[in-house]
Design a protein around this motif. Structure first.
Motif, PDB file in Angstrom:
ATOM      1  N   SER A  27      -0.648   0.486  -4.138  1.00 33.24           N
ATOM      2  CA  SER A  27       0.140   1.466  -4.881  1.00 33.24           C
ATOM      3  C   SER A  27       0.139   1.140  -6.373  1.00 33.24           C
ATOM      4  O   SER A  27      -0.084  -0.001  -6.784  1.00 33.24           O
ATOM      5  CB  SER A  27       1.579   1.494  -4.365  1.00 33.24           C
ATOM      6  OG  SER A  27       2.264   0.312  -4.729  1.00 33.24           O
ATOM      7  N   TYR A  28       0.416   2.166  -7.165  1.00 29.72           N
ATOM      8  CA  TYR A  28       0.446   2.001  -8.621  1.00 29.72           C
ATOM      9  C   TYR A  28       1.528   1.005  -9.033  1.00 29.72           C
ATOM     10  O   TYR A  28       1.319   0.160  -9.900  1.00 29.72           O
ATOM     11  CB  TYR A  28       0.695   3.359  -9.280  1.00 29.72           C
ATOM     12  CG  TYR A  28       0.689   3.331 -10.792  1.00 29.72           C
ATOM     13  CD1 TYR A  28      -0.502   3.441 -11.500  1.00 29.72           C
ATOM     14  CD2 TYR A  28       1.881   3.198 -11.507  1.00 29.72           C
ATOM     15  CE1 TYR A  28      -0.508   3.417 -12.891  1.00 29.72           C
ATOM     16  CE2 TYR A  28       1.882   3.174 -12.895  1.00 29.72           C
ATOM     17  CZ  TYR A  28       0.684   3.285 -13.579  1.00 29.72           C
ATOM     18  OH  TYR A  28       0.685   3.251 -14.944  1.00 29.72           O
ATOM     19  N   GLY A  29       2.691   1.099  -8.375  1.00 28.64           N
ATOM     20  CA  GLY A  29       3.792   0.198  -8.711  1.00 28.64           C
ATOM     21  C   GLY A  29       3.455  -1.257  -8.442  1.00 28.64           C
ATOM     22  O   GLY A  29       3.793  -2.144  -9.233  1.00 28.64           O
ATOM     23  N   VAL A  30       2.782  -1.515  -7.324  1.00 31.58           N
ATOM     24  CA  VAL A  30       2.391  -2.889  -6.988  1.00 31.58           C
ATOM     25  C   VAL A  30       1.351  -3.403  -7.976  1.00 31.58           C
ATOM     26  O   VAL A  30       1.412  -4.558  -8.418  1.00 31.58           O
ATOM     27  CB  VAL A  30       1.852  -2.961  -5.543  1.00 31.58           C
ATOM     28  CG1 VAL A  30       1.158  -4.291  -5.281  1.00 31.58           C
ATOM     29  CG2 VAL A  30       2.991  -2.763  -4.551  1.00 31.58           C
ATOM     30  N   PHE A  31       0.396  -2.552  -8.333  1.00 33.10           N
ATOM     31  CA  PHE A  31      -0.620  -2.965  -9.305  1.00 33.10           C
ATOM     32  C   PHE A  31       0.040  -3.330 -10.638  1.00 33.10           C
ATOM     33  O   PHE A  31      -0.335  -4.316 -11.281  1.00 33.10           O
ATOM     34  CB  PHE A  31      -1.644  -1.852  -9.507  1.00 33.10           C
ATOM     35  CG  PHE A  31      -2.799  -2.241 -10.393  1.00 33.10           C
ATOM     36  CD1 PHE A  31      -3.810  -3.060  -9.920  1.00 33.10           C
ATOM     37  CD2 PHE A  31      -2.863  -1.804 -11.704  1.00 33.10           C
ATOM     38  CE1 PHE A  31      -4.870  -3.436 -10.734  1.00 33.10           C
ATOM     39  CE2 PHE A  31      -3.914  -2.165 -12.530  1.00 33.10           C
ATOM     40  CZ  PHE A  31      -4.925  -2.985 -12.043  1.00 33.10           C
ATOM     41  N   THR A  32       1.042  -2.553 -11.027  1.00 32.29           N
ATOM     42  CA  THR A  32       1.780  -2.851 -12.256  1.00 32.29           C
ATOM     43  C   THR A  32       2.468  -4.210 -12.165  1.00 32.29           C
ATOM     44  O   THR A  32       2.447  -5.005 -13.111  1.00 32.29           O
ATOM     45  CB  THR A  32       2.831  -1.753 -12.529  1.00 32.29           C
ATOM     46  OG1 THR A  32       2.178  -0.489 -12.626  1.00 32.29           O
ATOM     47  CG2 THR A  32       3.587  -2.024 -13.818  1.00 32.29           C
ATOM     48  N   THR A  33       3.078  -4.489 -11.009  1.00 31.16           N
ATOM     49  CA  THR A  33       3.743  -5.778 -10.804  1.00 31.16           C
ATOM     50  C   THR A  33       2.746  -6.933 -10.875  1.00 31.16           C
ATOM     51  O   THR A  33       3.028  -7.984 -11.463  1.00 31.16           O
ATOM     52  CB  THR A  33       4.460  -5.795  -9.438  1.00 31.16           C
ATOM     53  OG1 THR A  33       5.422  -4.738  -9.398  1.00 31.16           O
ATOM     54  CG2 THR A  33       5.163  -7.122  -9.204  1.00 31.16           C
ATOM     55  N   THR A  89       0.808  -1.216   0.000  1.00 32.45           N
ATOM     56  CA  THR A  89       0.000   0.000   0.000  1.00 32.45           C
ATOM     57  C   THR A  89       0.841   1.267   0.000  1.00 32.45           C
ATOM     58  O   THR A  89       2.021   1.258   0.329  1.00 32.45           O
ATOM     59  CB  THR A  89      -0.932   0.026   1.223  1.00 32.45           C
ATOM     60  OG1 THR A  89      -0.143  -0.015   2.418  1.00 32.45           O
ATOM     61  CG2 THR A  89      -1.878  -1.156   1.204  1.00 32.45           C
ATOM     62  N   ASN A  90       0.176   2.367  -0.350  1.00 37.17           N
ATOM     63  CA  ASN A  90       0.810   3.681  -0.285  1.00 37.17           C
ATOM     64  C   ASN A  90       0.444   4.361   1.038  1.00 37.17           C
ATOM     65  O   ASN A  90      -0.138   3.737   1.927  1.00 37.17           O
ATOM     66  CB  ASN A  90       0.381   4.539  -1.485  1.00 37.17           C
ATOM     67  CG  ASN A  90      -1.140   4.654  -1.588  1.00 37.17           C
ATOM     68  OD1 ASN A  90      -1.862   4.554  -0.589  1.00 37.17           O
ATOM     69  ND2 ASN A  90      -1.640   4.873  -2.796  1.00 37.17           N
ATOM     70  N   HIS A  91       0.747   5.658   1.166  1.00 38.20           N
ATOM     71  CA  HIS A  91       0.506   6.364   2.428  1.00 38.20           C
ATOM     72  C   HIS A  91      -0.976   6.546   2.728  1.00 38.20           C
ATOM     73  O   HIS A  91      -1.350   6.902   3.851  1.00 38.20           O
ATOM     74  CB  HIS A  91       1.198   7.729   2.402  1.00 38.20           C
ATOM     75  CG  HIS A  91       0.619   8.689   1.405  1.00 38.20           C
ATOM     76  ND1 HIS A  91       0.839   8.573   0.043  1.00 38.20           N
ATOM     77  CD2 HIS A  91      -0.194   9.762   1.564  1.00 38.20           C
ATOM     78  CE1 HIS A  91       0.202   9.537  -0.583  1.00 38.20           C
ATOM     79  NE2 HIS A  91      -0.433  10.270   0.301  1.00 38.20           N
ATOM     80  N   LEU A  92      -1.845   6.292   1.749  1.00 36.70           N
ATOM     81  CA  LEU A  92      -3.290   6.405   1.967  1.00 36.70           C
ATOM     82  C   LEU A  92      -3.919   5.082   2.394  1.00 36.70           C
ATOM     83  O   LEU A  92      -5.113   5.014   2.665  1.00 36.70           O
ATOM     84  CB  LEU A  92      -3.978   6.900   0.685  1.00 36.70           C
ATOM     85  CG  LEU A  92      -3.568   8.286   0.190  1.00 36.70           C
ATOM     86  CD1 LEU A  92      -4.232   8.587  -1.144  1.00 36.70           C
ATOM     87  CD2 LEU A  92      -3.931   9.350   1.219  1.00 36.70           C
ATOM     88  N   GLY A  93      -3.107   4.028   2.438  1.00 33.31           N
ATOM     89  CA  GLY A  93      -3.643   2.730   2.823  1.00 33.31           C
ATOM     90  C   GLY A  93      -4.318   1.990   1.689  1.00 33.31           C
ATOM     91  O   GLY A  93      -5.101   1.068   1.911  1.00 33.31           O
ATOM     92  N   THR A  94      -4.024   2.394   0.446  1.00 33.42           N
ATOM     93  CA  THR A  94      -4.574   1.701  -0.720  1.00 33.42           C
ATOM     94  C   THR A  94      -3.424   1.158  -1.563  1.00 33.42           C
ATOM     95  O   THR A  94      -2.279   1.596  -1.427  1.00 33.42           O
ATOM     96  CB  THR A  94      -5.439   2.646  -1.580  1.00 33.42           C
ATOM     97  OG1 THR A  94      -4.635   3.743  -2.040  1.00 33.42           O
ATOM     98  CG2 THR A  94      -6.605   3.194  -0.773  1.00 33.42           C
TER      99      THR A  94
END
Length: 219
Positions: free
Chosen positions: A136-142, A129-134
């Motif tokens: 992250s774009y990078g993880v979704f890409t992976t 997750t990112n700092h918002l608790g959702t």
């Protein structure tokens, strides 16, 4: 500084929540119990940070009372507290494991509606997750890259190199959610592949991707 406070009875049991907005505009002699929010959401000391973050983001609240089994107030936890804890978890090095490894290990094959349909499921952990608790774009890409890699292996043994990728991040995905990934091979040749990928959470489309990949034989 908090703007939301728990209300307790003489036994320290949580009976409501009050905010500065609730108080504004009322006469000074109005009782708190008349304007407080009754039966508020609470957490216990054994509630995970991830679950607390999910509740806060989903319900749009900044503070949760922490209670024991008797509903007696033990403390409060704020969204800032939760985000700090999540960031600390993310910074902690996983022995011998990268973030890509974590994502890959979370991605599991599930049965599709038809025999030839591949579906992958992935649970969103705090590290993703990112700092918002959702997520992250990078993880979704992976995630979508790994799903495409696995489905293309069914057509051709080897690895892939992404030449072109278009990603549409439609809706944020919270911690502890389970994403279902539907990769669909549109074209596959001797040295290239084209994959369309859709991601769902609870039946709702949360992201799409289109990937053009170069296929590399293993020697």
């Amino acid at each position: 500084m908090h703007s939301r406070f728990p209300v307790v009875d003489q036994n320290m049991k949580v009976i409501g929540m009050i905010t500065s907005k609730d108080v504004m505009g009322h006469e000074q002699d109005v009782l708190i119990e008349k304007i407080m929010t009754k039966n508020p959401m609470t957490v216990s000391g054994s509630t995970s940070v991830a679950s607390s973050a999910h509740m806060m983001v989903w319900e749009g609240i900044e503070v949760l009372p922490v209670v024991n089994d008797a509903n007696r107030l033990q403390g409060i936890v704020s969204r800032q507290d939760v985000l700090k804890a999540l960031q600390m978890i993310q910074r902690q090095p996983q022995v011998g494991e990268t973030l890509d490894d974590t994502v890959t290990n979370q991605l599991v094959l599930a049965k599709g509606k038809t025999k030839d349909e591949d579906i992958f499921r992935c649970q969103v952990t705090p590290q993703m997750t990112n700092h918002l608790g959702t997520i992250s774009y990078g993880v979704f890409t992976t995630i979508v890259t790994e799903a495409a890699n696995r489905v293309l292996r069914g057509y051709k043994k080897g690895d892939l190199v992404v030449e072109n990728m278009t990603i549409y991040f439609i809706k944020p995905v919270q911690i502890d959610s389970v994403i279902e990934i539907y990769p669909k091979v549109l074209e596959v040749g001797r040295k290239f592949g084209k994959v369309d990928i859709e991601a769902f959470n609870d039946g709702v489309l949360v992201g799409k991707a289109m990937m053009m990949c170069q296929l590399i034989d293993r020697h």
